[in-house]
Write a protein that holds these residues in place. Structure first.
Motif, PDB file in Angstrom:
ATOM      1  N   GLU A 135       0.820  -1.222   0.000  1.00  0.00           N
ATOM      2  CA  GLU A 135       0.000   0.000   0.000  1.00  0.00           C
ATOM      3  C   GLU A 135       0.850   1.266   0.000  1.00  0.00           C
ATOM      4  N   TRP A 136       2.086   1.156  -0.487  1.00  0.00           N
ATOM      5  CA  TRP A 136       2.974   2.323  -0.474  1.00  0.00           C
ATOM      6  C   TRP A 136       2.610   3.356  -1.536  1.00  0.00           C
ATOM      7  N   GLY A 137       1.826   2.952  -2.542  1.00  0.00           N
ATOM      8  CA  GLY A 137       1.538   3.889  -3.623  1.00  0.00           C
ATOM      9  C   GLY A 137       2.736   4.015  -4.547  1.00  0.00           C
ATOM     10  N   ASP A 138       2.987   5.235  -5.038  1.00  0.00           N
ATOM     11  CA  ASP A 138       4.039   5.424  -6.048  1.00  0.00           C
ATOM     12  C   ASP A 138       5.447   5.543  -5.470  1.00  0.00           C
ATOM     13  N   ALA A 139       5.550   5.895  -4.222  1.00  0.00           N
ATOM     14  CA  ALA A 139       6.897   6.160  -3.710  1.00  0.00           C
ATOM     15  C   ALA A 139       7.090   5.543  -2.314  1.00  0.00           C
ATOM     16  N   PRO A 140       8.205   4.859  -2.154  1.00  0.00           N
ATOM     17  CA  PRO A 140       9.174   4.509  -3.184  1.00  0.00           C
ATOM     18  C   PRO A 140       8.618   3.418  -4.086  1.00  0.00           C
ATOM     19  N   LEU A 141       8.934   3.525  -5.367  1.00  0.00           N
ATOM     20  CA  LEU A 141       8.359   2.622  -6.366  1.00  0.00           C
ATOM     21  C   LEU A 141       8.983   1.233  -6.323  1.00  0.00           C
ATOM     22  N   LEU A 142      10.309   1.224  -6.153  1.00  0.00           N
ATOM     23  CA  LEU A 142      11.013  -0.062  -6.249  1.00  0.00           C
ATOM     24  C   LEU A 142      11.042  -0.789  -4.913  1.00  0.00           C
ATOM     25  N   PRO A 143      10.983  -2.115  -4.968  1.00  0.00           N
ATOM     26  CA  PRO A 143      11.156  -2.875  -3.725  1.00  0.00           C
ATOM     27  C   PRO A 143      12.604  -2.776  -3.250  1.00  0.00           C
ATOM     28  N   ARG A 144      12.835  -3.113  -2.010  1.00  0.00           N
ATOM     29  CA  ARG A 144      14.181  -3.036  -1.438  1.00  0.00           C
ATOM     30  C   ARG A 144      14.706  -4.445  -1.146  1.00  0.00           C
ATOM     31  N   PRO A 145      15.978  -4.713  -1.512  1.00  0.00           N
ATOM     32  CA  PRO A 145      16.532  -6.044  -1.217  1.00  0.00           C
ATOM     33  C   PRO A 145      16.823  -6.207   0.274  1.00  0.00           C
ATOM     34  N   MET A 146      16.413  -7.318   0.827  1.00  0.00           N
ATOM     35  CA  MET A 146      16.626  -7.612   2.246  1.00  0.00           C
ATOM     36  C   MET A 146      16.998  -9.076   2.413  1.00  0.00           C
ATOM     37  N   SER A 147      18.019  -9.355   3.197  1.00  0.00           N
ATOM     38  CA  SER A 147      18.415 -10.737   3.471  1.00  0.00           C
ATOM     39  C   SER A 147      17.395 -11.406   4.375  1.00  0.00           C
ATOM     40  N   TYR A 148      17.223 -12.675   4.175  1.00  0.00           N
ATOM     41  CA  TYR A 148      16.387 -13.424   5.109  1.00  0.00           C
ATOM     42  C   TYR A 148      17.145 -13.619   6.421  1.00  0.00           C
ATOM     43  N   LEU A 149      16.456 -13.315   7.501  1.00  0.00           N
ATOM     44  CA  LEU A 149      16.994 -13.590   8.839  1.00  0.00           C
ATOM     45  C   LEU A 149      16.559 -14.980   9.286  1.00  0.00           C
ATOM     46  N   THR A 150      15.341 -15.345   8.885  1.00  0.00           N
ATOM     47  CA  THR A 150      14.827 -16.704   9.085  1.00  0.00           C
ATOM     48  C   THR A 150      14.028 -17.066   7.840  1.00  0.00           C
ATOM     49  N   PRO A 209      23.376  -2.032  -4.116  1.00  0.00           N
ATOM     50  CA  PRO A 209      22.001  -1.594  -4.420  1.00  0.00           C
ATOM     51  C   PRO A 209      21.432  -2.328  -5.641  1.00  0.00           C
ATOM     52  N   MET A 210      20.164  -2.678  -5.552  1.00  0.00           N
ATOM     53  CA  MET A 210      19.509  -3.444  -6.633  1.00  0.00           C
ATOM     54  C   MET A 210      18.167  -2.816  -6.977  1.00  0.00           C
ATOM     55  N   ALA A 211      17.768  -2.998  -8.257  1.00  0.00           N
ATOM     56  CA  ALA A 211      16.449  -2.512  -8.665  1.00  0.00           C
ATOM     57  C   ALA A 211      15.477  -3.660  -8.886  1.00  0.00           C
ATOM     58  N   CYS A 212      15.897  -4.677  -9.664  1.00  0.00           N
ATOM     59  CA  CYS A 212      14.950  -5.769  -9.939  1.00  0.00           C
ATOM     60  C   CYS A 212      15.181  -6.975  -9.023  1.00  0.00           C
ATOM     61  N   GLY A 213      16.441  -7.341  -8.804  1.00  0.00           N
ATOM     62  CA  GLY A 213      16.755  -8.478  -7.928  1.00  0.00           C
ATOM     63  C   GLY A 213      16.867  -9.814  -8.646  1.00  0.00           C
ATOM     64  N   TYR A 214      16.600  -9.830  -9.984  1.00  0.00           N
ATOM     65  CA  TYR A 214      16.661 -11.121 -10.671  1.00  0.00           C
ATOM     66  C   TYR A 214      17.257 -11.058 -12.074  1.00  0.00           C
ATOM     67  N   GLY A 215      18.194 -10.137 -12.294  1.00  0.00           N
ATOM     68  CA  GLY A 215      18.997 -10.216 -13.509  1.00  0.00           C
ATOM     69  C   GLY A 215      18.480  -9.479 -14.725  1.00  0.00           C
ATOM     70  N   VAL A 216      17.477  -8.652 -14.568  1.00  0.00           N
ATOM     71  CA  VAL A 216      16.892  -8.005 -15.741  1.00  0.00           C
ATOM     72  C   VAL A 216      17.390  -6.576 -15.959  1.00  0.00           C
ATOM     73  N   CYS A 217      17.584  -5.823 -14.899  1.00  0.00           N
ATOM     74  CA  CYS A 217      17.849  -4.384 -15.064  1.00  0.00           C
ATOM     75  C   CYS A 217      19.331  -4.057 -15.245  1.00  0.00           C
ATOM     76  N   TYR A 266      27.128  -9.897 -11.454  1.00  0.00           N
ATOM     77  CA  TYR A 266      25.890  -9.224 -11.051  1.00  0.00           C
ATOM     78  C   TYR A 266      25.487  -9.744  -9.682  1.00  0.00           C
ATOM     79  N   ALA A 267      25.391  -8.796  -8.744  1.00  0.00           N
ATOM     80  CA  ALA A 267      25.189  -9.193  -7.343  1.00  0.00           C
ATOM     81  C   ALA A 267      23.931 -10.031  -7.159  1.00  0.00           C
ATOM     82  N   CYS A 268      22.881  -9.770  -7.958  1.00  0.00           N
ATOM     83  CA  CYS A 268      21.617 -10.474  -7.693  1.00  0.00           C
ATOM     84  C   CYS A 268      21.607 -11.897  -8.240  1.00  0.00           C
ATOM     85  N   THR A 269      22.257 -12.111  -9.381  1.00  0.00           N
ATOM     86  CA  THR A 269      22.192 -13.454  -9.973  1.00  0.00           C
ATOM     87  C   THR A 269      23.474 -14.256  -9.758  1.00  0.00           C
ATOM     88  N   ASP A 270      24.638 -13.599  -9.709  1.00  0.00           N
ATOM     89  CA  ASP A 270      25.885 -14.310  -9.398  1.00  0.00           C
ATOM     90  C   ASP A 270      26.059 -14.425  -7.893  1.00  0.00           C
TER      91      ASP A 270
END
Ligand SMILES: Cc1cc2nc3c(=O)[nH]c(=O)nc-3n(C[C@H](O)[C@H](O)[C@H](O)COP(=O)(O)OP(=O)(O)OC[C@H]3O[C@@H](n4cnc5c(N)ncnc54)[C@H](O)[C@@H]3O)c2cc1C
Ligand code: FES
Length: 253
Positions: free
Chosen positions: A30-45, A201-209, A223-227
């Motif tokens: 429900e964030w609306g337009d800003a910030p538009l991109l998701p943020r990368p976060m490591s799993y803690l569990t 920093p990442m924008a897509c997280g899966y090798g596209v951007c 590439y940090a997200c895919t390699d």
């Protein structure tokens, strides 16, 4: 955990189980337009109630810190690779800086569950920058450093390393780039394996951007997200300015 650090726990469907080292792209539904991109976060569990540890930084993490119970989130994950398996006969030495503790605590819990007790070195600017240090102490032999000396040994994590970097250890590290570069350098000097989890920093997280290039030793890019995010530290060129966000063309890889 003070105002700066928060743990968020989500309910996710079966089949989204994450392993230590992996990350998710996280955004409030429900964030609306800003910030538009998701943020990368490591799993803690992992599991069906995965959690993340966030450090309040900018708009996205402020919104996460203000989330109320039941608030919907979009979680794209698990993404990226996992920490590689420990080499038989080697003792894992985990080196964490600040919020970089999240993927390392997940790893330490996993190793502890398998009957191992890793060594952990955890550093922050002050005692306020050591979230989850008690949880880490429960599953490791823990050494703490703070730059202001308010907890543990006074200095940076690298201060504690020389005497711990024995031939029978291998290092897993996550934290600020400069910290990981220093850890990688110490390990390289002693020919000790070091795996770093990058927080590029990442924008897509899966090798596209193509928004997460990291200079590779000997030329080219990873590439940090895919390699990654977990990458052998020797394959990264840790030179100055390596991780500044920039876009490169696909052919440059
Ligand atoms: C694989 C991975 C795992 C991560 N795990 C965690 C985690 O477990 N917990 C956590 O708190 N954070 C983690 N991060 C970092 C986190 O994604 C950023 O702090 C977050 O995206 C910042 O978003 P923001 O909207 O709060 O700040 P923004 O408003 O997006 O950022 C403010 C400023 O910081 C810069 N910036 C943004 N992200 C970074 C970055 N990663 N490094 C350097 N500068 C940056 C921006 O360019 C901007 O100038 C991880 C990053 C990656 C790639
Ligand atoms: S974040 Fe888009 S390619 Fe890595």
């Amino acid at each position: 955990m003070g105002n700066a650090y928060h743990v968020l726990t989500f309910d996710v469907p079966e089949g989204m189980d994450a392993l230590p080292g992996q990350f998710a792209m996280v955004r409030g539904a429900e964030w609306g337009d800003a910030p538009l991109l998701p943020r990368p976060m490591s799993y803690l569990t992992g599991g069906t109630r995965p959690s993340i540890l966030i450090k309040v930084f900018g708009e996205g993490t402020i919104r996460m810190a203000r989330a109320v119970p039941g608030e919907p989130f979009e979680i794209l994950g698990p993404l990226g690779n996992t920490w590689p398996g420990a080499t038989p006969g080697k003792r894992p030495l985990l080196v964490a800086g600040g919020v970089g503790v999240a993927p390392l605590l997940y790893l330490a819990r996993e190793l502890h569950g398998q009957g191992q007790k890793p060594i952990a070195v955890y550093g922050g600017r002050s005692h306020r920058d050591l979230p989850l240090n008690e949880e880490l102490a429960d599953v490791s032999e823990l050494y703490i450093t703070t730059e202001d000396g308010s907890r543990g040994a006074a200095g940076r994590v690298t201060l504690a390393l020389p005497e711990l970097l024995a031939d029978d250890v291998e290092v897993f590290t996550c934290g600020p780039d400069r910290m990981m570069a220093a850890v990688a350098e110490l390990c390289a000097q002693r020919d000790i394996r070091c795996v770093a989890s990058l927080e590029t920093p990442m924008a897509c997280g899966y090798g596209v951007c193509l928004g997460c290039p990291v200079k590779r030793t000997g030329g080219g890019y990873l590439y940090a997200c895919t390699d990654g995010p977990c990458i052998d530290a020797r394959s990264i060129d840790w030179g100055e300015g390596n991780h500044a966000p920039r876009r490169i063309e696909r052919g440059e890889r």
